[in-house]
Write a protein that holds these residues in place. Structure first.
Motif, PDB file in Angstrom:
ATOM      1  N   ILE A 164     -11.777   2.554  -0.154  1.00 55.09           N
ATOM      2  CA  ILE A 164     -11.300   1.391   0.833  1.00 55.09           C
ATOM      3  C   ILE A 164     -11.898   0.666   1.640  1.00 55.09           C
TER       4      ILE A 164
ATOM      5  N   GLY B  17      -1.832   0.556   6.108  1.00 60.22           N
ATOM      6  CA  GLY B  17      -1.145   0.837   4.851  1.00 60.22           C
ATOM      7  C   GLY B  17      -1.277   2.179   4.393  1.00 60.22           C
ATOM      8  N   HIS B  18      -2.703   2.520   4.355  1.00 58.63           N
ATOM      9  CA  HIS B  18      -3.255   3.778   4.104  1.00 58.63           C
ATOM     10  C   HIS B  18      -2.655   4.863   5.075  1.00 58.63           C
TER      11      HIS B  18
ATOM     12  N   GLU C 200       0.860   4.197  -2.998  1.00 58.69           N
ATOM     13  CA  GLU C 200       0.285   5.522  -2.775  1.00 58.69           C
ATOM     14  C   GLU C 200       1.214   6.537  -2.663  1.00 58.69           C
TER      15      GLU C 200
ATOM     16  N   ILE D  55      -4.997  -2.478  -5.278  1.00 59.97           N
ATOM     17  CA  ILE D  55      -4.642  -3.945  -4.581  1.00 59.97           C
ATOM     18  C   ILE D  55      -5.884  -4.577  -4.548  1.00 59.97           C
TER      19      ILE D  55
ATOM     20  N   ALA E  32      -5.198  -3.027   5.024  1.00 58.44           N
ATOM     21  CA  ALA E  32      -5.800  -1.892   4.162  1.00 58.44           C
ATOM     22  C   ALA E  32      -5.418  -0.514   4.873  1.00 58.44           C
TER      23      ALA E  32
ATOM     24  N   ILE F  26      -3.589   3.433  -4.509  1.00 60.04           N
ATOM     25  CA  ILE F  26      -3.495   2.165  -3.635  1.00 60.04           C
ATOM     26  C   ILE F  26      -4.433   1.382  -3.862  1.00 60.04           C
TER      27      ILE F  26
ATOM     28  N   SER G 172       0.648  -1.085  -0.264  1.00 62.09           N
ATOM     29  CA  SER G 172      -0.055  -0.078  -0.043  1.00 62.09           C
ATOM     30  C   SER G 172       0.849   1.245   0.088  1.00 62.09           C
TER      31      SER G 172
ATOM     32  N   TYR H  85      -6.793  -9.150   1.205  1.00 66.00           N
ATOM     33  CA  TYR H  85      -7.231  -7.730   1.300  1.00 66.00           C
ATOM     34  C   TYR H  85      -7.950  -7.693   2.724  1.00 66.00           C
TER      35      TYR H  85
END
Length: 370
Positions: free
Chosen positions: A52, A213-214, A17, A196, A210, A193, A13, A205
């Motif tokens: 997301i 990572g964000h 990003e 994925i 998620a 991003i 991620s 996922y």
């Protein structure tokens, strides 16, 4: 498909990003948001939370399928039409990224080498990466992304007195119109991003990877853009095409490491190549899901060449890519924010159940593009 860990999803991620985003998007953010350019990342990150969350919900419904598979299995005809639309969308992303990395290498490293030759060499590299599959891309991310994060986290200690905090003044008088406009440009790059869930099964996922990572990617973006403002200065930042390279050039660690930017570029460029490999892998998997009887490995080269040609057709110089971000955000909003909400309402797993034979057929090519 291999079960990926939360750490691997976080690193992937962060890769998607930040790497391409940091090349020249901060210049546009600085030109519009001025001393509050770092706030544009936060606004874009907040908007990204909605898709997301949507993709995580879809992943819970289809734990053994990626989003491409879910669209085709739920609605064969409409799903294939949507799949072709997403193929065109990601083809533009691949063409844009290929042009950016080629121009960066041309301007900074290989001034005498023809542009098309540099682009072809880059394509050759990422084709072998994409043919290795998602496992290869994730494993490479585990090597280069931690090094990138650790090195860039130590940058404030190297800059020291070169940081001028007056560049952030006035602190309490943000230009909200400029911040919103800057986040519009920033969003079109940070939204990568969202690639994925298109290639990872829902069970891979997962929410922790998620969201973390964000969060890490956004914090990384805010930190680097703030450093650009403090070291380079907003008036200069808004006039640079590659502010991240200029930031690395300002590093000076004794006479022995007076070209610290070469060291930083030594792991930054491979990370960008991994991002391009991910772009090409997503395109190849889209073809694989569209035509299940076709071997994905055979499509990597044709799809890569298609992106290579499209990069020259769609863009003739880096300024066009710089300006294209305004219109590109409209398409990203439509197909990666609004359309996933529609898919979340429409896509449902079939209750009739699939046979073991069809499940095995869907799993072909998940670990690598077969």
């Amino acid at each position: 498909m291999k079960q990926f860990t939360t750490r691997q999803i976080i690193l992937l991620s962060v890769l998607l990003e930040t790497n391409i985003t940091l090349l020249h998007a901060p210049s546009q953010a600085g030109a519009l948001a001025e001393q509050h350019a770092y706030c544009t990342c936060l606004i874009a990150a907040i908007v990204l939370c909605l898709p997301i969350w949507t993709f995580l919900k879809l992943g819970q419904r289809f734990p053994d399928q990626d989003l491409f598979q879910a669209m085709v299995s739920s609605h064969p005809l409409i799903g294939r039409i949507l799949l072709m639309i997403y193929f065109v969308l990601f083809l533009i992303v691949f063409s844009r990224d290929l042009w950016i990395i080629t121009d960066l290498a041309k301007v900074l490293l290989l001034q005498l080498t023809p542009f098309f030759m540099i682009s072809l060499i880059v394509l050759l590299t990422i084709v072998f990466m994409a043919k290795g599959g998602i496992n290869t891309i994730v494993n490479l991310s585990e090597i280069f992304i931690p090094i990138s994060i650790l090195t860039l986290l130590t940058m404030p200690f190297f800059f020291g007195i070169n940081m001028d905090f007056l560049e952030l003044r006035p602190f309490l008088h943000p230009n909200m119109a400029g911040i919103m406009k800057g986040s519009w440009y920033m969003f079109s790059y940070m939204a990568d991003i969202l690639m994925i869930p298109f290639v990872l099964q829902g069970k891979n996922y997962r929410a922790p990877g998620a969201w973390w990572g964000h969060l890490v990617g956004t914090a990384f973006m805010v930190m680097i853009i703030t450093l650009m403002q403090l070291v380079i200065g907003v008036p200069i930042l808004m006039r640079l095409f590659y502010p991240s390279y200029e930031l690395a050039r300002q590093l000076y660690v004794t006479d022995f490491l007076d070209r610290f930017d070469i060291f930083v570029g030594g792991f930054t460029i491979p990370a960008i190549l991994i991002k391009l490999g991910m772009d090409l892998y997503v395109l190849s998997m889209a073809i694989k899901r569209l035509f299940p009887q076709v071997k994905g490995a055979l499509m990597v080269w044709p799809v890569g060449l298609l992106g290579y040609i499209c990069s020259f057709i769609m863009f003739s110089n880096i300024i066009q890519i710089y300006d294209f971000s305004r219109e590109w955000t409209v398409m990203v909003m439509m197909f990666l924010v609004v359309l996933p909400l529609v898919l979340c309402m429409l896509l449902r797993p079939k209750r009739t159940g699939e046979t073991e034979k069809s499940r095995m057929k869907q799993d072909l090519g998940d670990d690598a593009v077969h």
